[in-house]
Design an enzyme around this catalytic site. Structure first.
Site, PDB file in Angstrom:
ATOM      1  N   THR A   1       0.840  -1.195   0.000  1.00  0.00           N
ATOM      2  CA  THR A   1       0.000   0.000   0.000  1.00  0.00           C
ATOM      3  C   THR A   1       0.871   1.238   0.000  1.00  0.00           C
ATOM      4  OG1 THR A   1      -1.925   0.943   1.085  1.00  0.00           O
ATOM      5  CG2 THR A   1      -0.122   0.296   2.513  1.00  0.00           C
TER       6      THR A   1
ATOM      7  N   GLY B   1       0.104   6.111  -6.871  1.00  0.00           N
ATOM      8  CA  GLY B   1      -0.869   5.224  -7.504  1.00  0.00           C
ATOM      9  C   GLY B   1      -0.619   5.025  -8.991  1.00  0.00           C
TER      10      GLY B   1
ATOM     11  N   THR C   1      -0.483  -0.014  -5.380  1.00  0.00           N
ATOM     12  CA  THR C   1      -1.163   1.183  -4.886  1.00  0.00           C
ATOM     13  C   THR C   1      -2.171   1.623  -5.938  1.00  0.00           C
ATOM     14  OG1 THR C   1       0.820   1.879  -3.684  1.00  0.00           O
ATOM     15  CG2 THR C   1      -0.814   3.583  -4.147  1.00  0.00           C
TER      16      THR C   1
END
EC number: 3.4.25.2
Length: 174
Positions: free
Chosen positions: A2, A157, A163
């Site tokens: 993450t 991201g 992510t």
């Protein structure tokens, strides 16, 4: 993994995280909330690592906060001690980023409690990307803490396969 990012600027501290949960190389969930408020909304915390492990650590950390009347650093040190020495807790795999109006800390299972020099925290697989973006934005713009966290998470991201662009963001004003 993450990405969790925390930025402190101009009386605001913000922690944000993406929402992707993976199992091996498969995305299992895209909208997990990895950032939350603790201790009567006076502390914000985010996790990188195993979801079940992180929930266990959040519960333990909240208990430590209650034991130490909300003193973030004392609670973090006590959690880190237990995490390092308890045989069952030692197996938990996660990192925590925690913050209140006075401090921003990283807590690890090795017993480390780290307060970064510039109050910028970035953990998880996308952490290096988010940290680079946040540092550049802190040094070269007047953006607020929340905007920096949002932009840093978006950049991470775009780059990190673990992510995504779903964001959960919590903010404290002091």
């Amino acid at each position: 993994m993450t990405t969790i990012v925390s930025v402190r600027r101009n009386g605001h501290v913000v922690i944000g995280g993406d929402g992707q949960v993976t199992l091996g190389n498969t995305v299992m969930k895209g909208n997990a909330k990895k950032v939350r408020r603790l201790y009567n909304n006076k502390v914000i915390a985010g996790f990188a690592g195993g979801t079940a492990d992180a929930f266990t650590l959040f519960e333990l950390f909240e208990r430590k906060l209650e034991m130490h009347q909300g003193h973030l650093t004392k609670a973090a040190v006590e959690l880190a001690k237990d995490w390092r020495t308890d045989r069952m807790l030692r197996k938990l795999e996660a990192l925590l980023a925690v913050a209140d109006e006075t401090a921003s800390l990283i807590i690890t299972g090795n017993g480390d409690v780290v307060q970064p020099e510039d109050d910028l925290i970035a953990i998880g697989s996308g952490g290096p990307y988010a940290q680079s973006a946040a540092r550049a934005l802190l040094e070269n713009t007047e953006l607020g803490a929340r905007d920096i966290v949002e932009k840093s998470l978006s950049i991470a991201g775009d780059i990190c396969i673990y992510t995504n662009r779903f964001q959960t963001i919590e903010e404290l004003t002091y």
